[in-house]
Design a protein around this motif. Sequence first.
Motif, PDB file in Angstrom:
ATOM      1  N   VAL A 187       2.869   7.225  -0.323  1.00 49.05           N
ATOM      2  CA  VAL A 187       2.419   7.238  -1.725  1.00 49.05           C
ATOM      3  C   VAL A 187       2.587   5.853  -2.338  1.00 49.05           C
ATOM      4  O   VAL A 187       1.677   5.315  -2.985  1.00 49.05           O
ATOM      5  CB  VAL A 187       3.191   8.291  -2.538  1.00 49.05           C
ATOM      6  CG1 VAL A 187       2.926   8.103  -4.039  1.00 49.05           C
ATOM      7  CG2 VAL A 187       2.799   9.700  -2.109  1.00 49.05           C
ATOM      8  N   THR A 188       3.759   5.259  -2.138  1.00 46.98           N
ATOM      9  CA  THR A 188       4.021   3.930  -2.672  1.00 46.98           C
ATOM     10  C   THR A 188       3.035   2.913  -2.106  1.00 46.98           C
ATOM     11  O   THR A 188       2.497   2.063  -2.833  1.00 46.98           O
ATOM     12  CB  THR A 188       5.460   3.488  -2.337  1.00 46.98           C
ATOM     13  OG1 THR A 188       6.381   4.376  -2.969  1.00 46.98           O
ATOM     14  CG2 THR A 188       5.722   2.064  -2.809  1.00 46.98           C
ATOM     15  N   THR A 189       2.764   3.005  -0.812  1.00 48.40           N
ATOM     16  CA  THR A 189       1.826   2.087  -0.165  1.00 48.40           C
ATOM     17  C   THR A 189       0.437   2.194  -0.787  1.00 48.40           C
ATOM     18  O   THR A 189      -0.191   1.183  -1.124  1.00 48.40           O
ATOM     19  CB  THR A 189       1.748   2.385   1.338  1.00 48.40           C
ATOM     20  OG1 THR A 189       3.035   2.189   1.934  1.00 48.40           O
ATOM     21  CG2 THR A 189       0.720   1.486   2.025  1.00 48.40           C
ATOM     22  N   LEU A 190      -0.041   3.425  -0.946  1.00 45.33           N
ATOM     23  CA  LEU A 190      -1.393   3.622  -1.484  1.00 45.33           C
ATOM     24  C   LEU A 190      -1.502   3.163  -2.935  1.00 45.33           C
ATOM     25  O   LEU A 190      -2.499   2.544  -3.322  1.00 45.33           O
ATOM     26  CB  LEU A 190      -1.787   5.096  -1.366  1.00 45.33           C
ATOM     27  CG  LEU A 190      -1.858   5.673   0.061  1.00 45.33           C
ATOM     28  CD1 LEU A 190      -2.323   7.127   0.024  1.00 45.33           C
ATOM     29  CD2 LEU A 190      -2.777   4.843   0.941  1.00 45.33           C
ATOM     30  N   MET A 191      -0.483   3.446  -3.740  1.00 46.24           N
ATOM     31  CA  MET A 191      -0.533   3.063  -5.155  1.00 46.24           C
ATOM     32  C   MET A 191      -0.392   1.554  -5.328  1.00 46.24           C
ATOM     33  O   MET A 191      -1.061   0.958  -6.182  1.00 46.24           O
ATOM     34  CB  MET A 191       0.557   3.796  -5.926  1.00 46.24           C
ATOM     35  CG  MET A 191       0.357   5.318  -5.976  1.00 46.24           C
ATOM     36  SD  MET A 191      -1.268   5.806  -6.633  1.00 46.24           S
ATOM     37  CE  MET A 191      -1.123   5.271  -8.334  1.00 46.24           C
ATOM     38  N   GLN A 192       0.455   0.929  -4.520  1.00 41.85           N
ATOM     39  CA  GLN A 192       0.613  -0.522  -4.592  1.00 41.85           C
ATOM     40  C   GLN A 192      -0.669  -1.230  -4.121  1.00 41.85           C
ATOM     41  O   GLN A 192      -1.081  -2.236  -4.700  1.00 41.85           O
ATOM     42  CB  GLN A 192       1.803  -0.963  -3.739  1.00 41.85           C
ATOM     43  CG  GLN A 192       3.152  -0.602  -4.315  1.00 41.85           C
ATOM     44  CD  GLN A 192       3.484  -1.409  -5.559  1.00 41.85           C
ATOM     45  OE1 GLN A 192       3.332  -2.626  -5.581  1.00 41.85           O
ATOM     46  NE2 GLN A 192       3.941  -0.727  -6.599  1.00 41.85           N
TER      47      GLN A 192
END
Length: 358
Positions: free
Chosen positions: A290-295
Amino acid sequence: GLQAPWKLQRAEQVAQLLKTNAELGLQNGVVVAVPIPEEHAKASVGIEQAIEAALRESERLGVKGKEATPFLLKRVVKRTGGASLLANIALVKNNARVASQIAASLASMGGSRPFSTTAPYSPEARTDQPLLVIGCAAMDITSRVGPNQSAESAIPEVGLLRQTKLAATSHPGTVFTSVGGVAQNIARAAHLLGANAVLVAALGQDAHGTAVAADLRRIDMETRFLQYPGSDARTAIYNALHGPNGDLVAAVGDMHINGLLSPQQIEEAFSSLRPHTVCVDANVSTPATVTTLMQARECGACVVFEPTSVPKCTNVLSALLDIKHSHAMADVSGLVHMITPNSLELQRLSEAALELAL
């Protein structure tokens, strides 16, 4: 016969394959199988039948070792009325012709040492914007029961692939270790081909973790974003056992540490690097994905997802579903730009996406 994984039509294509193999620093060889010349192809069926008959005769007579090859050649020549000898001579001449074409093509591509085992590191070839690769770095341990043993004596029911019953004893053989892991493999290949690849992965504070980090530094890869979750965390290990014939018997993957990859440290990598492309594998946790996709969305980076395996390939869908609900984002289709599944992973992804209404 054996089915070849690649079919290339021209010597230039084979030369390019060899050149790329060398540039990636791979240690494997390449077997180039050249077909028999067309004018002798018609005789190949009869020759194949003669070979099978000669093999059966050699088994019946107990011909083994260094006597086997001359015995078989003599029997095959006799059974084919000399046609096999003419075909073999034509095949050898054709092999030499094709090999010379490949060698000439490879030489024309430049480079004084096309088969150097050192990585062709060139800072000038690097792009300014980094490729960020997030996921698994592991130590691969490959064991093979010694070929001097028969399969039956080494492993019961060896004819059944992937059996779970093993002889309750040790077996002489060979054991190899190499640095692996999906994300690490991708980052390494990209780095050796000239990309500014940066790996984000979790390693244990153990001998395997030390070896993985040292090997990355050996080829001048960036290691500042390697994470060490704690003293109890073990470096990921893929341990495979192969029988004497090379078939996989069983494998164990200790991949728990991949779930400990910190979302906070992934954010730090994005903040520091501002990558143009991000590749994430399915080994990491849903929060880390999730963090990867949002960043990546925030910095406008292209996202590539590597599904890794059938059981893990739906992890990206769980992350997209989490984003859809927790971030109130109705359309999440634009968060992942490319997925690289095999046919089985693609089928599972399609089924799961329908089930989750994504």
